[in-house]
Scaffold this motif. Structure first.
Motif, mmCIF file in Angstrom:
data_model
loop_
_atom_site.group_PDB
_atom_site.id
_atom_site.type_symbol
_atom_site.label_atom_id
_atom_site.label_comp_id
_atom_site.label_asym_id
_atom_site.label_seq_id
_atom_site.Cartn_x
_atom_site.Cartn_y
_atom_site.Cartn_z
ATOM 1 N N ARG A 144 -2.407 4.853 -11.380
ATOM 2 C CA ARG A 144 -1.962 3.909 -12.403
ATOM 3 C C ARG A 144 -1.715 2.551 -11.764
ATOM 4 O O ARG A 144 -1.625 2.426 -10.537
ATOM 5 C CB ARG A 144 -0.701 4.411 -13.091
ATOM 6 N N VAL A 145 -1.596 1.537 -12.604
ATOM 7 C CA VAL A 145 -1.383 0.172 -12.130
ATOM 8 C C VAL A 145 -0.055 0.077 -11.395
ATOM 9 O O VAL A 145 0.960 0.622 -11.833
ATOM 10 C CB VAL A 145 -1.417 -0.817 -13.317
ATOM 11 N N ARG A 148 3.908 -3.723 -11.576
ATOM 12 C CA ARG A 148 4.162 -4.246 -12.929
ATOM 13 C C ARG A 148 5.531 -4.917 -13.042
ATOM 14 O O ARG A 148 5.692 -5.899 -13.782
ATOM 15 C CB ARG A 148 4.067 -3.115 -13.959
ATOM 16 N N MET A 175 -5.719 -2.342 -8.493
ATOM 17 C CA MET A 175 -4.990 -1.974 -9.710
ATOM 18 C C MET A 175 -3.592 -2.580 -9.746
ATOM 19 O O MET A 175 -2.579 -1.877 -9.809
ATOM 20 C CB MET A 175 -4.920 -0.450 -9.833
ATOM 21 N N ILE A 176 -3.543 -3.912 -9.708
ATOM 22 C CA ILE A 176 -2.281 -4.625 -9.872
ATOM 23 C C ILE A 176 -2.492 -5.720 -10.920
ATOM 24 O O ILE A 176 -3.631 -6.116 -11.183
ATOM 25 C CB ILE A 176 -1.773 -5.226 -8.550
ATOM 26 N N GLY A 196 -9.772 -4.103 -10.000
ATOM 27 C CA GLY A 196 -8.787 -3.959 -11.051
ATOM 28 C C GLY A 196 -7.591 -4.863 -10.833
ATOM 29 O O GLY A 196 -6.473 -4.524 -11.229
ATOM 30 N N HIS A 221 -11.527 -1.263 -15.263
ATOM 31 C CA HIS A 221 -11.770 -2.322 -14.275
ATOM 32 C C HIS A 221 -13.238 -2.437 -13.880
ATOM 33 O O HIS A 221 -13.629 -3.394 -13.219
ATOM 34 C CB HIS A 221 -10.938 -2.070 -13.011
#
Length: 270
Positions: A144-145, A148, A175-176, A196, A221
């Motif tokens: 997951r990202v 956040r 993924m950030i 991503g 992404h």
């Protein structure tokens, strides 16, 4: 001679860096011909090509094998090789593992996490290092990202700055949020490569099997440029049909003996 100097210059000029993964000689050859700036032999080879459950199953021998294949396919390319899970548990182990990948054909080695001592040890051994922050596939089982929250984003930025100070030459951000990647990219001297991570990194990387659509699953992404998975199914299905129907091989696929040699062969073996 530094293999990463060109990418620092590209960062300075604002010229985006195009990175793709490759795991074999034909793919590496095609990418070199296409002008890919940097080839990553990632531990994604495990799930993408070897049928493993996760990146954790990839071994140092696997990485050496695929790095060597990529080097044979693209002898002039700049190649990053991933240090697999468990191969850099200490600075000494990291240096030994990295030297093994360099011998196989890598120019740069990559590992996950904010391990300053490992960067320093590798740099001390004259090995150029690509770090990897954000989603760390070897270490984060939940994909997951990351980053956040303000707290998590601040930690990520602090880790990036520390790694930069320790001597990293490239940084993969996976993924950030785009805003976090932009701030990290602005803050560090090393070129950043996003996956991503939005539009404001110094470069982008994608997994070649995702780009080519090898499987039915796609990712937010990713951009799928071809549907090679379906092309492979269609080609195999057509081949099976032709064999079953007796349409392959055809006359154009055959070799015949000269008539006089055939006559002699049959007479001798009658």
């Amino acid at each position: 001679m530094s293999k990463t100097a060109r990418f620092f210059e590209m960062k300075r000029r604002g010229a985006p860096i195009a990175v793709l993964t490759a795991y074999d000689a034909p793919t590496a050859r095609a990418q070199a011909e296409a002008g890919v700036d940097l080839i990553l032999v990632g531990d994604s080879v495990g799930a993408s090509m070897l049928g493993y459950e996760s990146e954790r199953d990839v071994t140092l021998a696997d990485m050496r094998h695929h790095i060597a294949a990529v080097r044979r396919g693209a002898p002039e390319a700049v190649v990053i090789g991933d240090l697999p899970f468990g191969s850099y548990d200490s600075p000494g182990a990291a240096v030994a593992s990295a030297q093994s990948l360099i011998e196989a054909g890598a120019d740069i080695v990559k590992f996950e996490g904010a391990h300053l001592a490992i960067v320093e040890a590798l740099a001390g051994a004259s090995i150029e290092v690509c770090c990897h922050l954000g989603l760390e596939p070897q270490n984060h089982l939940e994909k997951r990202v990351k980053g956040r929250s303000a707290t998590d984003a601040s930690k990520l930025l602090a880790d990036a700055l520390a790694l930069d100070g320790a001597g990293m030459k490239l940084l993969v951000l996976e993924m950030i949020p785009e805003e976090v990647a932009a701030e990290v990219t602005r803050a560090v001297k090393a070129p950043t490569i996003g996956i991503g991570a939005g539009r404001n990194t110094d470069g982008q990387v994608l997994v070649i099997t995702d780009v080519l659509g090898f499987g039915p699953k796609n990712f937010r992404h990713n951009r799928r440029y071809q549907n090679v998975g379906q092309i492979m199914v269609d080609a195999a299905r057509a081949y099976v049909r032709d064999v079953h129907d007796g349409d392959f091989p055809a006359e154009e696929n055959l070799t015949h003996m000269a008539p006089e040699e055939l006559e002699l062969f049959l007479r001798v073996n009658a």
